[in-house]
Motif scaffolding. Structure first.
Motif, PDB file in Angstrom:
ATOM      1  N   GLN A  32       0.818  -1.218   0.000  1.00 28.55           N
ATOM      2  CA  GLN A  32       0.000   0.000   0.000  1.00 28.55           C
ATOM      3  C   GLN A  32       0.852   1.269   0.000  1.00 28.55           C
ATOM      4  O   GLN A  32       1.590   1.546   0.948  1.00 28.55           O
ATOM      5  CB  GLN A  32      -0.940  -0.022   1.218  1.00 28.55           C
ATOM      6  N   LEU A  35      -2.203   7.389  -2.699  1.00 27.73           N
ATOM      7  CA  LEU A  35      -2.151   8.698  -3.344  1.00 27.73           C
ATOM      8  C   LEU A  35      -3.228   9.526  -2.649  1.00 27.73           C
ATOM      9  O   LEU A  35      -4.424   9.277  -2.832  1.00 27.73           O
ATOM     10  CB  LEU A  35      -2.457   8.525  -4.842  1.00 27.73           C
ATOM     11  N   GLY A  60      -8.337  -1.770  -6.401  1.00 28.99           N
ATOM     12  CA  GLY A  60      -7.528  -1.331  -5.264  1.00 28.99           C
ATOM     13  C   GLY A  60      -7.762   0.125  -4.909  1.00 28.99           C
ATOM     14  O   GLY A  60      -6.837   0.944  -4.977  1.00 28.99           O
ATOM     15  N   GLY A  62      -8.060   1.530  -2.079  1.00 26.86           N
ATOM     16  CA  GLY A  62      -7.441   2.009  -0.826  1.00 26.86           C
ATOM     17  C   GLY A  62      -8.471   2.775  -0.017  1.00 26.86           C
ATOM     18  O   GLY A  62      -9.639   2.380   0.068  1.00 26.86           O
ATOM     19  N   GLU A  82     -11.499  -4.166  -3.678  1.00 32.18           N
ATOM     20  CA  GLU A  82     -10.407  -3.956  -2.725  1.00 32.18           C
ATOM     21  C   GLU A  82     -10.201  -5.236  -1.910  1.00 32.18           C
ATOM     22  O   GLU A  82     -11.147  -5.896  -1.510  1.00 32.18           O
ATOM     23  CB  GLU A  82     -10.758  -2.764  -1.797  1.00 32.18           C
ATOM     24  N   ASP A 108      -9.858 -10.351  -4.284  1.00 32.35           N
ATOM     25  CA  ASP A 108      -8.537 -10.272  -4.903  1.00 32.35           C
ATOM     26  C   ASP A 108      -8.781 -10.151  -6.412  1.00 32.35           C
ATOM     27  O   ASP A 108      -9.403 -11.045  -7.012  1.00 32.35           O
ATOM     28  CB  ASP A 108      -7.769 -11.554  -4.577  1.00 32.35           C
ATOM     29  N   ILE A 109      -8.302  -9.087  -7.004  1.00 30.86           N
ATOM     30  CA  ILE A 109      -8.608  -8.822  -8.410  1.00 30.86           C
ATOM     31  C   ILE A 109      -8.124  -9.956  -9.321  1.00 30.86           C
ATOM     32  O   ILE A 109      -8.686 -10.179 -10.390  1.00 30.86           O
ATOM     33  CB  ILE A 109      -8.018  -7.453  -8.867  1.00 30.86           C
ATOM     34  N   ASN A 145      -4.652   2.392  -9.142  1.00 32.40           N
ATOM     35  CA  ASN A 145      -3.293   2.541  -8.625  1.00 32.40           C
ATOM     36  C   ASN A 145      -3.078   1.307  -7.776  1.00 32.40           C
ATOM     37  O   ASN A 145      -3.524   1.225  -6.644  1.00 32.40           O
ATOM     38  CB  ASN A 145      -3.166   3.806  -7.786  1.00 32.40           C
TER      39      ASN A 145
HETATM   40  N1  SAM Z   1      -5.723   3.380  -5.119  1.00 28.43           N
HETATM   41  C1  SAM Z   1      -5.374   3.745  -3.757  1.00 28.43           C
HETATM   42  C2  SAM Z   1      -4.625   5.043  -3.770  1.00 28.43           C
HETATM   43  O1  SAM Z   1      -4.166   5.439  -4.844  1.00 28.43           O
HETATM   44  O2  SAM Z   1      -4.460   5.636  -2.702  1.00 28.43           O
HETATM   45  C3  SAM Z   1      -4.544   2.651  -3.101  1.00 28.43           C
HETATM   46  C4  SAM Z   1      -3.239   2.357  -3.773  1.00 28.43           C
HETATM   47  S1  SAM Z   1      -2.282   1.080  -3.038  1.00 28.43           S
HETATM   48  C5  SAM Z   1      -0.825   1.186  -4.034  1.00 28.43           C
HETATM   49  C6  SAM Z   1      -2.942  -0.417  -3.731  1.00 28.43           C
HETATM   50  C7  SAM Z   1      -4.304  -0.836  -3.208  1.00 28.43           C
HETATM   51  O3  SAM Z   1      -4.654  -2.084  -3.811  1.00 28.43           O
HETATM   52  C8  SAM Z   1      -4.349  -1.068  -1.716  1.00 28.43           C
HETATM   53  O4  SAM Z   1      -5.505  -0.509  -1.183  1.00 28.43           O
HETATM   54  C9  SAM Z   1      -4.349  -2.584  -1.576  1.00 28.43           C
HETATM   55  O5  SAM Z   1      -4.986  -3.037  -0.402  1.00 28.43           O
HETATM   56  C10 SAM Z   1      -5.105  -2.990  -2.816  1.00 28.43           C
HETATM   57  N2  SAM Z   1      -4.771  -4.338  -3.280  1.00 28.43           N
HETATM   58  C11 SAM Z   1      -3.592  -4.980  -3.146  1.00 28.43           C
HETATM   59  N3  SAM Z   1      -3.648  -6.181  -3.758  1.00 28.43           N
HETATM   60  C12 SAM Z   1      -4.892  -6.290  -4.271  1.00 28.43           C
HETATM   61  C13 SAM Z   1      -5.562  -7.304  -5.004  1.00 28.43           C
HETATM   62  N4  SAM Z   1      -4.943  -8.440  -5.324  1.00 28.43           N
HETATM   63  N5  SAM Z   1      -6.844  -7.108  -5.363  1.00 28.43           N
HETATM   64  C14 SAM Z   1      -7.479  -5.950  -5.037  1.00 28.43           C
HETATM   65  N6  SAM Z   1      -6.896  -4.949  -4.341  1.00 28.43           N
HETATM   66  C15 SAM Z   1      -5.620  -5.106  -3.973  1.00 28.43           C
END
Ligand code: SAM
Length: 350
Positions: A32, A35, A60, A62, A82, A108-109, A145
């Protein structure tokens, strides 16, 4: 989808406030890097192009910084997927502010069936890529992101679906994808022939997508800071691929070619074939592709790789009785088999 006016959200805590309120430290295990600055989230959403009245699938979200901007830029609906359940109370605060326009999914995507979130109003209007000239007609956008280690496997899955016009790409729309990744990886995707970063990713993505780096964020734009610069990449499926070839064949040929990128094609391509026939098959492959055996893969265009993959597919789809016979250990003196349009007498089998 009905017309929904672009509107400011009612007063809602920012993503940064929500992280503080719900005491949510970024977790390394979910990679994590949030942004949070509204200038950054707005910039990311601007990179997606015109999303007014569109249905946006965000991967994702966040704490919802980008999600919020999607609504402020006029998205009609957002489906957000998410993996981290801790973030749901924060996301629910945003969902409450936009009524039913934000749907939240825990998952999980990489295992998630994206089509299941697309509304019937879109899936029931199946068009065709031919009739939908412009990608701006797509009512769906994919954005995210994401953790760096998820971005490429996810994009490869979407690329495979684009190549067969399946999954979310089966409704006749060239869905734009806007996604963050390490600057260096984005550079490999957009790299042209003869450039150092040229590799398998350049060929497979450029065959099916218009690939553009729309913006570079410094790692310091994220909380916590990312230790590399981050590119916002936009991939728009091409109406037709540069070369009409299957993903598997192009992937196999480019993987083999770039495995030892400085070696000559006459050497590297032999590993595509069975050891009994590899020299002869490689000669045929390069001859039919009008390439010399000392050609290096860095010099080849996407079209040349596509042609190599087509010819490779043709060669390996021919009957291979010698190997089959060896494998089955059939003890025959002589065998006649068809090779393309000519009849060839095989070597004696012991
Ligand atoms: N998009 C948000 C931002 O820009 O603030 C969060 C960015 S952070 C780099 C990545 C996000 O993807 C996190 O909230 C994390 O929990 C989520 N994430 C991680 N692996 C994932 C997955 N396999 N499937 C869905 N979400 C996931």
């Amino acid at each position: 989808m009905g017309y929904i006016q672009k509107l400011m959200l009612p007063p809602t805590p920012s993503a940064a406030d929500l992280l503080r309120t719900y005491k949510l430290p970024a977790l390394r295990r979910f990679a994590q890097n949030f942004l949070l600055d509204p200038r950054g989230t707005s910039k990311f959403v601007a990179c997606a192009g015109n999303i007014e009245n569109k249905f946006v699938i965000e991967v994702g979200p966040g704490p919802g910084g980008i999600t919020r901007q999607l609504f402020e830029h006029g998205a009609a609906q957002v489906a957000a997927i998410e993996k981290d359940i801790r973030l749901f109370p924060a996301l629910q605060t945003l969902a409450n502010a936009v009524d039913s326009r934000l749907r939240l999914y825990l998952g999980d995507i990489l295992d998630f069936d994206i089509e299941s979130v697309i509304p019937d109003s879109i899936t029931s209007q199946r068009g065709s890529w031919e009739s939908n000239e412009s990608s701006s007609l797509s009512p769906i956008h994919l954005v995210g992101n994401l953790p760096f280690n998820i971005a490429i496997p996810l994009l490869i899955r979407w690329l495979q679906q684009v190549s067969t016009q399946s999954g979310p790409f089966s409704y006749g729309y060239r869905i734009p994808i806007t996604i963050c990744m390490q600057e260096a990886v984005a550079g490999r995707i957009v790299s042209d022939a003869l450039m150092d970063q040229r590799g398998r990713l350049s060929i497979i993505f450029q065959n099916w997508f218009d690939c553009r780096i729309k913006h570079i964020f410094s790692g310091r734009a994220f909380v916590p800071a990312a230790n590399v610069n981050v590119a916002v990449m936009q991939l728009i499926p091409l109406k037709r691929p540069l070369v009409d070839v299957s993903y598997d064949l192009l992937d196999k040929v480019t993987r083999t070619a770039f495995h030892t990128r400085n070696k000559k094609m006459g050497m590297t391509m032999t590993s595509l074939f069975h050891q009994e026939t590899c020299d002869e098959d490689t000669r045929e492959l390069l001859h039919r592709a009008h390439l010399k055996s000392d050609t290096k893969c860095l010099t080849l265009t996407v079209e040349e790789f596509g042609q190599l993959a087509q010819i490779y597919g043709d060669i390996i789809s021919r009957p291979r009785p010698i190997h089959e016979q060896i494998d089955k250990k059939i003890n025959e003196k002589e065998l006649t088999f068809e090779l393309g349009e000519t009849y060839v007498r095989s070597k004696k089998l012991e």
